[in-house]
Write a protein that holds these residues in place. Structure first.
Motif, PDB file in Angstrom:
ATOM      1  N   HIS A  27       0.858  -1.169   0.059  1.00  0.00           N
ATOM      2  CA  HIS A  27      -0.077   0.018   0.075  1.00  0.00           C
ATOM      3  C   HIS A  27       0.885   1.395   0.104  1.00  0.00           C
ATOM      4  CE1 HIS A  27      -4.112   1.568   1.685  1.00  0.00           C
ATOM      5  NE2 HIS A  27      -3.750   2.147   0.554  1.00  0.00           N
ATOM      6  N   HIS A  77      -3.787   9.456   1.476  1.00  0.00           N
ATOM      7  CA  HIS A  77      -2.822   8.431   2.481  1.00  0.00           C
ATOM      8  C   HIS A  77      -1.983   9.164   3.193  1.00  0.00           C
ATOM      9  CE1 HIS A  77      -4.251   5.837  -1.104  1.00  0.00           C
ATOM     10  NE2 HIS A  77      -4.203   5.046  -0.326  1.00  0.00           N
ATOM     11  N   ASP A 163      -9.502   4.285   4.373  1.00  0.00           N
ATOM     12  CA  ASP A 163      -9.484   3.484   2.799  1.00  0.00           C
ATOM     13  C   ASP A 163     -10.132   2.568   2.690  1.00  0.00           C
ATOM     14  OD1 ASP A 163      -8.507   3.088   0.357  1.00  0.00           O
ATOM     15  OD2 ASP A 163      -6.409   3.394   0.834  1.00  0.00           O
ATOM     16  N   HIS A 167      -7.459  -2.775  -2.324  1.00  0.00           N
ATOM     17  CA  HIS A 167      -5.965  -2.720  -2.047  1.00  0.00           C
ATOM     18  C   HIS A 167      -5.576  -2.528  -0.666  1.00  0.00           C
ATOM     19  CE1 HIS A 167      -5.438   1.875  -3.315  1.00  0.00           C
ATOM     20  NE2 HIS A 167      -5.485   1.683  -1.999  1.00  0.00           N
TER      21      HIS A 167
HETATM   22 MN    MN Z   1      -5.156   3.169  -0.401  1.00  0.00          MN
END
Ligand code: MN
Length: 199
Positions: A27, A77, A163, A167
Motif C-alpha cells: 500500500h 494516504h 481507505d 487494495h
Molecule cells: Mn489506498
C-alpha cells in the motif's frame, strides 16, 4: 518543488493482526508511491508546482483528471497513515470526544455511522469524519476524492479517514470489507484526530 512520499511512523508489521505487513508494504511502497510519482509527473512544469497540495485540491475542478486522482491519492494516504497507530483504538478523550457526543449522541452511534459509510461506499473510495463550521459529519467519497476538493458534495476539514479500496484489505480480508472496518477501530489514533480537530 515536488511532493514526497512520507515515511511511516511505525513498521509495516506494527499494525498486525488488524492490518497485515504485506498489505501495508504494498500500500505504501506501490500504491501511495505511484500516486505521488504520477502527481509529480502531471504537474511538472506547471504553476501547480509552486502550490501546496491543499491549494491544488481546493481548486481541483480546474485541473485534469489525472491530478484529481493522484493528488487525492497522495493527500488521502498522507492523512490515513497518521490516523493509524499500533497504540491506537479505544475511545477518544478530550474535546473531540465531547464533539462526537454532541453531534452523534454517543461514541457507539458515531462508530456505527462511520462504519456504515465505509461499508456502503460502492466500489473504491473513502469514509470520513469531517468538521464544517464547527459541526461534525460523517461522509464518504468515491475514488480518491476528498472533502477538501471543490467538487466534493460535502466539504470540510478531514478529522478521520478510512481507505476502503480493495487494495487496503483484500490480501487479508478478501471480500469481507466489514471485518476490515471492524479491525480498523483497534488502530484509530485518537490523538491525531484531536490534533486535526483543534488545528
Ligand atoms: Mn489506498
Amino acid at each position: 518543488m515536488s511532493f514526497e512520499l512520507p515515511k511511516l511512523k511505525y513498521a509495516y508489521d506494527a499494525l498486525e493482526p488488524y492490518i497485515d505487513a504485506k498489505t501495508m508494504e504494498i500500500h505504501h511502497t506501490k500504491h501511495h508511491a505511484a500516486y505521488t510519482d504520477k502527481l509529480n509527473a502531471a504537474i511538472n512544469g506547471t504553476k501547480a508546482e509552486s502550490l501546496t497540495i491543499e491549494e491544488i485540491l481546493k481548486n481541483i475542478s480546474g485541473y485534469p483528471e489525472i491530478v484529481r486522482n493522484n493528488g487525492g491519492g497522495y493527500y488521502n494516504h498522507n492523512l490515513f497513515w497518521n490516523f493509524l497507530s499500533p497504540k491506537g483504538g479505544g475511545e477518544p478523550k478530550g474535546k473531540i470526544a465531547d464533539a462526537i457526543k454532541t453531534y452523534f449522541g454517543t461514541f457507539e452511534k458515531f462508530k456505527d455511522e462511520f462504519s456504515a459509510a465505509a461499508l456502503n461506499r460502492f466500489g473504491s473510495g473513502w469514509a470520513w469524519l469531517i468538521e464544517n463550521n464547527g459541526k461534525l459529519k460523517v461522509i464518504s467519497t468515491p475514488n480518491q476524492d476528498n472533502p477538501l476538493m471543490d467538487v466534493a458534495l460535502v466539504k470540510g476539514k478531514p478529522l478521520l479517514a478510512l481507505d476502503v479500496w480493495e487494495h487496503a484489505y483484500y490480501l487479508k480480508y478478501q471480500n469481507k470489507r466489514a471485518d476490515y472496518i471492524a479491525a480498523f477501530w483497534n488502530l484509530v489514533n485518537w490523538e491525531e484526530v484531536e490534533n486535526q480537530f483543534l488545528s
